[in-house]
Motif scaffolding. Structure first.
Motif, mmCIF file in Angstrom:
data_model
loop_
_atom_site.group_PDB
_atom_site.id
_atom_site.type_symbol
_atom_site.label_atom_id
_atom_site.label_comp_id
_atom_site.label_asym_id
_atom_site.label_seq_id
_atom_site.Cartn_x
_atom_site.Cartn_y
_atom_site.Cartn_z
ATOM 1 N N GLY A 285 0.815 -1.214 0.000
ATOM 2 C CA GLY A 285 0.000 0.000 0.000
ATOM 3 C C GLY A 285 0.844 1.256 0.000
ATOM 4 O O GLY A 285 2.072 1.217 0.142
ATOM 5 N N ASP A 286 0.169 2.413 -0.154
ATOM 6 C CA ASP A 286 0.889 3.691 -0.208
ATOM 7 C C ASP A 286 1.715 3.934 1.051
ATOM 8 O O ASP A 286 2.819 4.475 0.980
ATOM 9 C CB ASP A 286 -0.100 4.840 -0.403
ATOM 10 C CG ASP A 286 -0.695 4.848 -1.803
ATOM 11 O OD1 ASP A 286 -0.092 4.228 -2.702
ATOM 12 O OD2 ASP A 286 -1.754 5.468 -1.996
ATOM 13 N N TYR A 287 1.174 3.579 2.195
ATOM 14 C CA TYR A 287 1.906 3.704 3.459
ATOM 15 C C TYR A 287 2.110 2.325 4.079
ATOM 16 O O TYR A 287 2.067 2.162 5.298
ATOM 17 C CB TYR A 287 1.143 4.611 4.426
ATOM 18 C CG TYR A 287 1.046 6.047 3.960
ATOM 19 C CD1 TYR A 287 2.095 6.935 4.167
ATOM 20 C CD2 TYR A 287 -0.090 6.515 3.309
ATOM 21 C CE1 TYR A 287 2.017 8.251 3.741
ATOM 22 C CE2 TYR A 287 -0.184 7.830 2.877
ATOM 23 C CZ TYR A 287 0.874 8.696 3.095
ATOM 24 O OH TYR A 287 0.791 9.998 2.673
ATOM 25 N N GLY A 288 2.361 1.347 3.215
ATOM 26 C CA GLY A 288 2.498 -0.028 3.683
ATOM 27 C C GLY A 288 3.637 -0.247 4.655
ATOM 28 O O GLY A 288 3.604 -1.190 5.457
ATOM 29 N N TRP A 289 4.639 0.615 4.616
ATOM 30 C CA TRP A 289 5.781 0.461 5.524
ATOM 31 C C TRP A 289 5.382 0.602 6.993
ATOM 32 O O TRP A 289 6.052 0.075 7.885
ATOM 33 C CB TRP A 289 6.871 1.476 5.187
ATOM 34 C CG TRP A 289 6.426 2.916 5.245
ATOM 35 C CD1 TRP A 289 5.889 3.647 4.232
ATOM 36 C CD2 TRP A 289 6.477 3.784 6.384
ATOM 37 N NE1 TRP A 289 5.590 4.920 4.647
ATOM 38 C CE2 TRP A 289 5.949 5.037 5.969
ATOM 39 C CE3 TRP A 289 6.904 3.640 7.701
ATOM 40 C CZ2 TRP A 289 5.846 6.129 6.820
ATOM 41 C CZ3 TRP A 289 6.807 4.727 8.563
ATOM 42 C CH2 TRP A 289 6.283 5.951 8.124
ATOM 43 N N VAL A 290 4.267 1.311 7.263
ATOM 44 C CA VAL A 290 3.861 1.552 8.647
ATOM 45 C C VAL A 290 2.648 0.715 9.041
ATOM 46 O O VAL A 290 2.155 0.821 10.167
ATOM 47 C CB VAL A 290 3.573 3.062 8.850
ATOM 48 C CG1 VAL A 290 2.204 3.445 8.272
ATOM 49 C CG2 VAL A 290 3.690 3.464 10.310
ATOM 50 N N ALA A 291 2.178 -0.144 8.130
ATOM 51 C CA ALA A 291 0.952 -0.910 8.380
ATOM 52 C C ALA A 291 1.075 -1.780 9.625
ATOM 53 O O ALA A 291 0.214 -1.747 10.518
ATOM 54 C CB ALA A 291 0.617 -1.761 7.152
ATOM 55 N N ALA A 292 2.129 -2.575 9.708
ATOM 56 C CA ALA A 292 2.289 -3.475 10.856
ATOM 57 C C ALA A 292 2.503 -2.695 12.146
ATOM 58 O O ALA A 292 1.984 -3.064 13.210
ATOM 59 C CB ALA A 292 3.463 -4.422 10.601
ATOM 60 N N HIS A 293 3.240 -1.613 12.079
ATOM 61 C CA HIS A 293 3.521 -0.802 13.268
ATOM 62 C C HIS A 293 2.242 -0.208 13.851
ATOM 63 O O HIS A 293 2.079 -0.138 15.078
ATOM 64 C CB HIS A 293 4.501 0.314 12.898
ATOM 65 C CG HIS A 293 4.823 1.244 14.023
ATOM 66 N ND1 HIS A 293 5.611 0.872 15.094
ATOM 67 C CD2 HIS A 293 4.456 2.546 14.250
ATOM 68 C CE1 HIS A 293 5.725 1.893 15.927
ATOM 69 N NE2 HIS A 293 5.031 2.922 15.438
ATOM 70 N N LEU A 294 1.322 0.206 12.983
ATOM 71 C CA LEU A 294 0.072 0.809 13.449
ATOM 72 C C LEU A 294 -1.038 -0.217 13.634
ATOM 73 O O LEU A 294 -2.109 0.127 14.147
ATOM 74 C CB LEU A 294 -0.393 1.887 12.452
ATOM 75 C CG LEU A 294 0.539 3.085 12.239
ATOM 76 C CD1 LEU A 294 -0.075 4.054 11.234
ATOM 77 C CD2 LEU A 294 0.824 3.801 13.558
ATOM 78 N N GLY A 295 -0.799 -1.458 13.190
ATOM 79 C CA GLY A 295 -1.857 -2.459 13.260
ATOM 80 C C GLY A 295 -3.015 -2.123 12.346
ATOM 81 O O GLY A 295 -4.179 -2.385 12.663
ATOM 82 N N ASN A 296 -2.699 -1.549 11.196
ATOM 83 C CA ASN A 296 -3.711 -1.091 10.245
ATOM 84 C C ASN A 296 -3.284 -1.565 8.858
ATOM 85 O O ASN A 296 -2.205 -1.207 8.377
ATOM 86 C CB ASN A 296 -3.806 0.440 10.288
ATOM 87 C CG ASN A 296 -4.916 0.988 9.412
ATOM 88 O OD1 ASN A 296 -5.378 0.330 8.490
ATOM 89 N ND2 ASN A 296 -5.339 2.210 9.704
ATOM 90 N N SER A 297 -4.114 -2.377 8.217
ATOM 91 C CA SER A 297 -3.725 -2.948 6.927
ATOM 92 C C SER A 297 -3.692 -1.911 5.809
ATOM 93 O O SER A 297 -2.995 -2.095 4.811
ATOM 94 C CB SER A 297 -4.681 -4.084 6.539
ATOM 95 O OG SER A 297 -6.012 -3.596 6.412
#
Length: 444
Positions: A285-297
């Motif tokens: 995704g566009d901000y996929g690098w932070v997806a796991a860190h935020l717990g947001n797919s």
């Protein structure tokens, strides 16, 4: 001299008369009548309806003229076909005529601009130099504080980069690289904002702050997430490269550009597949690098703002976005005008620098603080305090300048209203007859 368009329209309006004149001349000649310019004009006027009126009676098909000869002209279908042929020929030449005329006019126009350019440029430079001087007089206190803040932040960034590059430890390698590069970009954007402000472009400065805000928020999230998140952030470049490749491959034929090389495209595809395999599909995704860190797919920038603790700037971010996109609000609200709403500003102005200036100070201070070491020294404490003092000084200085300008503008407008009111109350003076030097009333 009228415009080229009006000249063209005037010429086209004469085409029916030219065609009719040729037909009448040929008819008169074929009937054995001598050339008579006045007679030709009379007949053409009748044919075109210019000389008809209600007094002609019912004999609308009979044309009578003042002449010693008996003239009878008959216009057949063949004549009308010939007229249409004339029209077609003229119509075929019009595009070429327009293009040729426009080409000549464009060359002349450009030559005129080139002849006048040196004088125009000199006058504009003098005007802008005076404008910038006046702007510095009005806003200098706040602008100087912003410049000092940028330079202090640059010094802190330089020191951080020097320490990181000399450190043998790889424990924070990705984080140091990401923060260093983001801070360098923040310094550059801050300098761009200052150039815009010091030249009178408040709305442009606000638009550039939007990017600075994004950079600062990303850096703050990385600072909180640490080395693992920074590594994801740096690897995410391949996701953006993959999207860019797809867009380029779609657009390059119409742009006339060469396609991406197969080898380079294959390398991007391979690296993209490796990244997705390593970090999961959400990484794409566009901000996929932070997806796991935020717990947001499917995180967005608002989620990053929240994580950075900068959600309170969302309304300012939205305001700045109006100067980036073509929304109606972008033309309805202008920082560079005291009236703000639907002000028409095609160039520089001397107001509107409070928001971009104080926002610049806040964003730059937050990203710069991330570079200060965790092990404090007296030097670093002094840098932090200086940074904080400059940050606190800037909003007050900018607000004072804006209030002073608004006060002066109000006084100018009130004086103008008073002058108009006084003129309207004045009674018209009676005019006495002017007298010559002997005391006699002048008659002229």
């Amino acid at each position: 001299m009228g415009s080229l368009q009006s000249v063209l329209e005037e010429q086209l309006a004469t085409m029916p008369r030219i065609i009719a004149t040729e037909l009448v001349r040929d008819k008169l000649k074929a009937a054995g009548h001598a050339e008579n310019k006045k007679l030709v004009e009379q007949i053409v006027d009748r044919l075109l309806g210019a000389g008809s009126d209600e007094e002609d009676g019912d004999d609308g098909d009979v044309l009578e003229f003042e002449t010693d000869e008996e003239i009878a002209l008959e216009f057949t279908d063949a004549d009308f076909a010939r007229a249409e042929e004339f029209v077609d020929k003229i119509s075929e030449t019009i595009p070429e005529l327009i293009h040729g005329t426009a080409e000549v006019a464009a060359v002349r126009m450009l030559r005129q601009y080139e002849r006048d350019w040196a004088a125009w440029r000199e006058a504009t430079d003098i005007q802008m130099e005076q404008f910038r001087f006046n702007l510095q007089v009005r806003w200098g206190k706040g602008f100087d504080a912003l410049r000092m803040l940028i330079e202090l932040s640059r010094d802190i960034g330089t020191d951080f980069h020097r320490r990181a590059s000399r450190s043998p430890s790889r424990r924070r390698a990705h984080l140091n690289k990401a923060l260093s590069h983001l801070h360098v970009r923040a310094i550059q954007i801050a300098s761009e904002i200052m150039v815009l402000m010091e030249n009178g472009y408040a709305d442009g400065a606000m638009a550039r702050w939007r990017t600075l805000h994004e950079v600062a928020c990303v850096a703050m999230v990385l600072g909180d997430g640490g080395e693992a998140l920074a590594e994801r952030y740096l690897v995410h470049e391949i996701i953006e490269a993959k999207k860019g490749l797809g867009q380029y491959q779609q657009c390059h034929p119409k742009l006339g550009y060469a396609p991406f090389s197969k080898r380079a495209a294959a390398r991007i595809e391979r690296d993209y597949a490796d990244a997705i395999s390593r970090y999961g599909k959400d990484f794409g995704g566009d901000y996929g690098w932070v997806a796991a860190h935020l717990g947001n797919s499917r995180p967005n920038f608002s989620n990053i703002e929240d994580a950075a603790g900068r959600a309170m700037m969302r309304s300012h971010y939205k305001m700045a976005s109006h100067n980036v996109h073509a929304s109606t609000k972008g033309i309805a609200y202008r920082l560079g005008s005291l009236d703000r709403h639907y002000a028409v500003i095609a160039g520089a102005s001397n107001v509107g620098f409070v928001e971009p200036g104080q926002n610049l100070a806040s964003s730059l201070m937050h990203i710069t603080m991330l570079l200060l070491p965790t092990s404090w020294t007296l030097d670093k404490i002094a840098q932090l305090m200086a940074l904080s003092k400059l940050h606190d000084r800037i909003p007050r200085a900018l607000a004072q300048s804006e209030r002073a300008i608004a006060k002066d503008e109000k006084a100018i407008r009130e004086a103008a209203v008073a002058r108009r009111a006084n003129r309207s109350r004045e009674k018209p003076r009676s005019r006495l007859p002017r007298r010559d030097r002997f005391g006699a009333a002048a008659t002229t």
